[in-house]
Design an enzyme around this catalytic site. Structure first.
Site, PDB file in Angstrom:
ATOM      1  N   ARG A 153     -24.556  78.717   1.775  1.00 48.83           N
ATOM      2  CA  ARG A 153     -25.447  77.762   2.429  1.00 48.83           C
ATOM      3  C   ARG A 153     -24.745  77.224   3.673  1.00 48.83           C
ATOM      4  O   ARG A 153     -23.535  76.982   3.649  1.00 48.83           O
ATOM      5  CB  ARG A 153     -25.762  76.589   1.492  1.00 48.83           C
ATOM      6  N   TYR A 176     -28.993  84.635   3.077  1.00 43.56           N
ATOM      7  CA  TYR A 176     -28.196  84.351   1.877  1.00 43.56           C
ATOM      8  C   TYR A 176     -28.719  83.167   1.062  1.00 43.56           C
ATOM      9  O   TYR A 176     -28.986  82.094   1.602  1.00 43.56           O
ATOM     10  CB  TYR A 176     -26.744  84.056   2.277  1.00 43.56           C
ATOM     11  N   LYS A 212     -33.128  75.321  -3.183  1.00 46.57           N
ATOM     12  CA  LYS A 212     -32.645  74.048  -2.646  1.00 46.57           C
ATOM     13  C   LYS A 212     -33.667  73.427  -1.687  1.00 46.57           C
ATOM     14  O   LYS A 212     -33.836  72.217  -1.648  1.00 46.57           O
ATOM     15  CB  LYS A 212     -31.313  74.257  -1.923  1.00 46.57           C
ATOM     16  N   HIS A 237     -30.655  67.641  -8.936  1.00 50.02           N
ATOM     17  CA  HIS A 237     -29.706  68.754  -8.990  1.00 50.02           C
ATOM     18  C   HIS A 237     -29.029  68.696 -10.362  1.00 50.02           C
ATOM     19  O   HIS A 237     -27.866  68.319 -10.476  1.00 50.02           O
ATOM     20  CB  HIS A 237     -28.700  68.572  -7.849  1.00 50.02           C
ATOM     21  N   SER A 291     -21.652  70.905  -6.704  1.00 50.54           N
ATOM     22  CA  SER A 291     -21.485  72.357  -6.779  1.00 50.54           C
ATOM     23  C   SER A 291     -20.043  72.664  -7.179  1.00 50.54           C
ATOM     24  O   SER A 291     -19.123  71.943  -6.799  1.00 50.54           O
ATOM     25  CB  SER A 291     -21.777  72.995  -5.420  1.00 50.54           C
ATOM     26  N   CYS A 321     -18.574  72.617 -10.199  1.00 55.62           N
ATOM     27  CA  CYS A 321     -17.947  71.826 -11.271  1.00 55.62           C
ATOM     28  C   CYS A 321     -18.317  72.391 -12.640  1.00 55.62           C
ATOM     29  O   CYS A 321     -18.090  71.748 -13.659  1.00 55.62           O
ATOM     30  CB  CYS A 321     -18.386  70.368 -11.203  1.00 55.62           C
ATOM     31  N   LYS A 380     -21.532  73.678 -13.771  1.00 52.46           N
ATOM     32  CA  LYS A 380     -22.859  73.355 -14.340  1.00 52.46           C
ATOM     33  C   LYS A 380     -23.417  74.502 -15.163  1.00 52.46           C
ATOM     34  O   LYS A 380     -23.944  74.298 -16.259  1.00 52.46           O
ATOM     35  CB  LYS A 380     -23.847  73.039 -13.216  1.00 52.46           C
ATOM     36  N   ASN A 440     -21.798  76.842 -16.656  1.00 49.54           N
ATOM     37  CA  ASN A 440     -21.027  76.972 -17.900  1.00 49.54           C
ATOM     38  C   ASN A 440     -21.455  75.933 -18.929  1.00 49.54           C
ATOM     39  O   ASN A 440     -21.584  76.233 -20.119  1.00 49.54           O
ATOM     40  CB  ASN A 440     -19.525  76.825 -17.626  1.00 49.54           C
ATOM     41  N   ASP A 443     -29.574  74.419 -12.960  1.00 51.39           N
ATOM     42  CA  ASP A 443     -29.319  73.897 -11.610  1.00 51.39           C
ATOM     43  C   ASP A 443     -30.255  72.767 -11.194  1.00 51.39           C
ATOM     44  O   ASP A 443     -29.830  71.868 -10.485  1.00 51.39           O
ATOM     45  CB  ASP A 443     -29.411  75.043 -10.593  1.00 51.39           C
ATOM     46  N   ALA A 493     -19.438  84.737  -4.149  1.00 52.64           N
ATOM     47  CA  ALA A 493     -20.233  85.896  -4.591  1.00 52.64           C
ATOM     48  C   ALA A 493     -21.154  85.450  -5.726  1.00 52.64           C
ATOM     49  O   ALA A 493     -20.798  84.565  -6.504  1.00 52.64           O
ATOM     50  CB  ALA A 493     -19.302  87.001  -5.079  1.00 52.64           C
ATOM     51  N   ARG A 494     -22.317  86.055  -5.813  1.00 49.71           N
ATOM     52  CA  ARG A 494     -23.337  85.552  -6.746  1.00 49.71           C
ATOM     53  C   ARG A 494     -23.934  86.649  -7.609  1.00 49.71           C
ATOM     54  O   ARG A 494     -23.973  87.815  -7.227  1.00 49.71           O
ATOM     55  CB  ARG A 494     -24.482  84.920  -5.936  1.00 49.71           C
ATOM     56  N   ARG A 516     -15.027  66.091 -10.281  1.00 44.20           N
ATOM     57  CA  ARG A 516     -13.621  66.452 -10.589  1.00 44.20           C
ATOM     58  C   ARG A 516     -12.742  65.260 -10.258  1.00 44.20           C
ATOM     59  O   ARG A 516     -12.491  64.980  -9.085  1.00 44.20           O
ATOM     60  CB  ARG A 516     -13.190  67.625  -9.711  1.00 44.20           C
ATOM     61  N   TYR A 575     -14.932  73.764 -21.229  1.00 42.58           N
ATOM     62  CA  TYR A 575     -15.777  74.850 -21.776  1.00 42.58           C
ATOM     63  C   TYR A 575     -16.368  74.452 -23.137  1.00 42.58           C
ATOM     64  O   TYR A 575     -16.929  73.369 -23.263  1.00 42.58           O
ATOM     65  CB  TYR A 575     -14.991  76.156 -21.848  1.00 42.58           C
TER      66      TYR A 575
HETATM   67  C1  OXD Z   1     -25.198  75.026  -5.194  1.00 42.43           C
HETATM   68  C2  OXD Z   1     -25.899  76.157  -5.819  1.00 42.43           C
HETATM   69  O1  OXD Z   1     -24.544  75.198  -4.157  1.00 42.43           O
HETATM   70  O2  OXD Z   1     -26.516  75.947  -6.863  1.00 42.43           O
HETATM   71  O3  OXD Z   1     -25.298  73.912  -5.726  1.00 42.43           O
HETATM   72  O4  OXD Z   1     -25.876  77.271  -5.276  1.00 42.43           O
HETATM   73 MN    MN Z   2     -26.684  73.890  -7.325  1.00 42.20          MN
END
Ligand code: OXD
Ligand code: MN
Length: 609
Positions: free
Chosen positions: A76, A218, A227, A247, A269, A271, A273, A275, A294, A389-390, A421, A517
C-alpha cells in the site's frame, strides 16, 4: 463473463450503465466485460495472465498461481493515498488531504486513454454475504485480470450481486486502472503493469462515496473492496448511519462446557491478526474458530447488542513468517486455489518464503525473478520473498472457519480487544472499567520502535489509534467521538467489554516474556470468563481490571516471576505513557478530541498518583 459488443447488458440499472459508459469513453479500452463471478471466468483470468507471462502455475498447489510485481509496486502506498473531502478539516490531521476538484482534474488526465490495448472488466461485488442487511455493494472497474481473480477470492462477485442491486440499488463506484496502456500489438511481456510512483493515486471522495485508484496493481491499492471501501469509505458511512467499520478480526471462542462467545480485535498491521484469528488453542477443551481476519462491520441488532460481519470472503495474508507452527490453519488454506504474489518459486513448482518453517529446497527463483540460494552465497542478495509478499486464499478453504461465519445477521460481539507491540509498560492483558475507558484504550494503541526506523527514535511509541490510522476516512477526533457515541446508544450491559492486550512484553534483558500464538488462548479464556461473569478472576487496579495472580496458568517456559512481571502495574511506566499521550498524541486532534477522552486521561493520571 459477458463481452459487450452489442449483446444485452446483464443489468437494467441505469445509473450503473451510464457510469460504465462514461468510464469507457474516458479510458478507451479495447473491450468491456461484465464479470459474472463464475469459476470459468476465474480460470479465464488466469489463462490471460499466463499468456501475458505474468502468472506462473504452481505444480504443487492445485489451482494456484504465482505473480511477481514490479519492484516499485509492492505494498500500500500511504503517501499516495488521499481523502479528497471538500474541506481539509473533514479529512483531519492524520490523512493526506487534497482538493477533490483539483484531484479529479489531475486524475482525469491520467485516466484519459489509459486502458488502450486492454480489456475493461466490470466487477459487481458484495462486501458481506449477498443480500445481508449489513452488506454493501460496490462495482469495481479495472483493466487488470489479476485484480478480477483476486476479487473473486476476496469478495462475492457477479450476477447474484446485480440481482440484489436491481434497477436502482445503491452501489459504491470503484474505478481502477494499472495506468499502463498498450500500443498496437504490444503485450505485458511478463512484466507487471503499473505507473511510476508519482503518478499513483489512491483517492477517496467521502462525500460522493466514490473511489478512484490509478497506477498500482498491488493489494489494498487495487483490490478496492478491502481498505478503500470496507474501511475508508465504510467508516464515513458508519459514522453517518450509527455503526462501526473497523480494522478488526472476528473470532469465535468456545469453552469446555460448549458455551461460545465472539471477540473482535484491532491490532496495527504486522502484529499477528491473521494468526490470532486462526489460533489453535493450547488450552485443553477450548476451541477457537475464525469469522474474519482483517475487517469487522458491527451494527446494533434489535436486542441492543452489536453484531459483526466479516465483509470479506478471503484472506490477503502476509506470507513471510507464516508456517505450520505460527499458523497451521493459514497453511492449510493455501494448499490449493491460492494466488501468491512476490513469494519465491522452487524448482518443483512450489512456493517458499522466509519463516515458512524449513530451509529453502535448493535453488529458488526469488520475488524479483532472479536465481537465489540459501547458503554458500558470497554476496548477500536480500530475502527470497518480499517481506510484504502475500497469499490470496479463499475463506472456504480454511479449516478453522466457524460454521456460521457467513450468517447474514452477523455474530454478537462479547469482547473488543486492542493491542500493539509494547516491550514495556502495557501488561499482557487488562480490562477497561467502562466503555469510555475502552475508547481511551483504543485511542492510545501503538507499537514501540525497537530499532531506529525512519526518523523515529528507538523507544518512542508510534501511535495507531484503533489500528485505523491509515484507514479512517475522516477526522480521527470525530472518529473517537463516534465511538463514545456508540456507547450511549444502548444499555451499558449490552456493550462488549473492552480489553487491551500485549503479546510482546520483554524482560529487562530483552527476552520475550510471553510465547504468543496458541498460548494466547490462555488470555482469551480469561477474557471469556470475564465476559461470562465468572467471579474471583480479577482485581481492580489504577489502570483497569487485571487477572488475579493464578487466573492465567503460565505456559511451559513462563515462570511465576515472568507471569508476575507480565501482569504487573508499572506505575512509573504508565506515568511516562500518559505524559507522552498528553504532550504528543492527543494534541494532534486539537479541539476535536472528545472531552470524554481528556477526562479518561485525567482520571487515570489521578488514579496513578
Ligand atoms: C494491512 C493489510 O496492511 O491487511 O493492514 O494488508
Ligand atoms: Mn489489515
Amino acid at each position: 463473463m459477458n463481452t459487450h459488443t452489442g449483446s444485452a447488458l446483464p443489468t437494467r440499472h441505469q445509473r450503473l450503465i451510464t457510469w460504465i459508459n462514461e468510464v469507457a469513453a474516458m479510458t478507451t479500452p479495447d473491450a468491456v466485460v461484465w464479470c459474472d463471478g463464475t469459476a470459468r471466468e476465474y480460470a479465464a483470468m488466469l489463462q490471460i495472465t499466463q499468456e501475458a507471462g505474468t502468472a506462473t502455475p504452481l505444480a504443487k498447489r492445485p489451482g494456484s498461481f504465482l505473480f511477481r510485481s514490479d519492484p516499485s509496486d509492492v505494498a500500500r502506498v500511504e503517501n499516495r493515498t488521499y481523502i479528497a473531502a471538500r474541506s481539509r478539516e473533514a479529512a483531519g490531521p492524520t490523512n493526506n488531504w487534497i482538493d477533490p476538484v483539483e484531484l479529479k482534474s489531475t486524475m482525469k488526465q491520467l485516466y484519459r486513454g489509459c486502458m488502450r490495448g486492454r480489456t475493461m472488466y466490470v466487477i459487481p461485488f458484495s462486501m458481506g454475504p449477498v443480500g445481508s442487511p449489513i452488506a454493501k455493494i460496490g462495482v469495481e472497474v479495472t483493466d487488470s485480470p489479476y485484480v478480477v481473480a483476486n476479487m473473486h477470492i476476496m469478495t462475492r462477485v457477479g450476477s447474484r450481486v446485480l440481482e440484489v442491486l436491481g434497477e436502482d440499488g445503491e452501489f459504491i463506484p470503484c474505478l481502477h486502472s494499472v495506468g499502463k496502456p498498450l500500443g498496437p500489438g504490444e503485450s505485458d511481456g511478463g512484466l507487471w503493469p503499473c505507473a511510476p510512483l508519482e503518478q499513483k493515486y489512491i483517492a477517496h471522495f467521502p462525500e460522493e462515496r466514490t473511489i478512484w485508484s490509478y497506477g498500482s496493481g498491488y493489494g489494498g491499492n487495487a483490490l478496492l473492496g478491502k481498505k478503500c471501501l470496507a474501511l475508508r469509505i465504510a467508516s464515513v458511512q458508519a459514522r453517518d448511519e450509527g455503526w462501526l467499520a473497523e480494522h478488526m478480526l472476528i473470532l469465535k471462542i468456545t469453552n469446555p462446557a460448549g458455551k461460545s462467545k465472539y471477540v473482535a480485535a484491532a491490532f496495527p498491521s504486522a502484529c499477528g491478526k491473521t494468526n490470532l484469528a486462526m489460533l489453535v488453542p493450547t488450552l485443553a477443551g477450548w476451541k477457537v474458530e475464525t469469522v474474519g481476519d482483517d475487517i469487522a462491520w458491527m451494527k446494533f441488532g434489535a436486542d441492543g447488542r452489536l453484531y459483526a460481519i466479516n465483509p470479506e470472503a478471503g484472506f490477503f495474508g502476509v506470507a513471510p513468517g507464516t508456517s505450520p507452527e505460527s499458523n497451521p490453519n493459514a497453511m492449510a488454506s493455501i494448499t490449493r486455489d491460492t494466488i501468491f504474489t512476490n513469494v519465491a518459486l522452487t524448482s518443483d513448482g512450489d512456493v517458499w518464503w522466509e519463516g515458512i518453517g524449513y530451509d529453502a529446497p535448493g535453488t529458488l527463483i526469488d520475488w524479483k525473478g532472479a536465481e537465489w540460494v540459501q547458503e554458500g552465497e558470497s554476496e548477500p542478495r536480500g530475502p527470497a520473498a518480499h517481506p510484504n509478499a502475500r497469499f490470496t486464499a479463499r475463506a472456504s478453504n480454511c479449516p478453522s472457519m466457524a460454521s456460521n461465519w457467513e450468517d447474514p445477521a452477523g455474530v454478537p460481539i462479547d469482547a473488543i480487544l486492542f493491542g500493539g507491540r509494547r516491550p514495556s509498560t502495557v501488561p499482557l492483558v487488562h480490562q477497561a472499567r467502562s466503555w469510555n475507558h475502552g475508547v481511551f484504550m483504543g485511542s492510545i494503541v501503538g507499537s514501540e520502535i525497537t530499532a531506529a526506523a525512519l526518523d523515529l527514535k528507538t523507544g518512542t511509541v508510534r501511535r495507531d489509534p484503533f489500528a485505523m490510522l491509515p484507514f479512517c476516512g475522516y477526522h480521527m477526533g470525530d472518529y473517537f467521538r463516534h465511538w463514545i457515541g456508540i456507547g450511549q446508544r444502548t444499555e451499558a450491559s449490552k456493550l462488549p467489554m473492552v480489553f487491551l492486550v500485549n503479546w510482546f512484553r520483554r524482560s529487562a534483558k530483552g527476552k520475550f516474556l510471553w510465547p504468543g500464538y496458541g498460548e494466547n488462548s490462555r488470555v482469551l479464556a480469561w477474557i471469556f470468563d470475564q465476559c461470562d461473569g465468572v467471579p474471583g478472576k480479577s482485581i481492580e487496579t489504577p489502570i483497569g481490571i487485571v487477572p488475579v495472580p493464578d487466573a492465567i496458568t503460565p505456559p511451559d517456559g513462563v515462570s511465576a516471576d515472568d507471569m508476575r512481571e507480565l501482569l504487573a502495574v508499572d506505575v512509573a511506566g504508565w506515568r511516562k505513557e500518559l505524559a507522552d499521550i498528553e504532550a504528543h498524541h492527543y494534541p494532534t486532534f486539537e479541539d476535536r478530541l472528545p472531552a470524554e477522552l481528556a477526562a479518561e486521561l485525567a482520571a487515570l493520571k489521578q488514579r496513578l498518583q
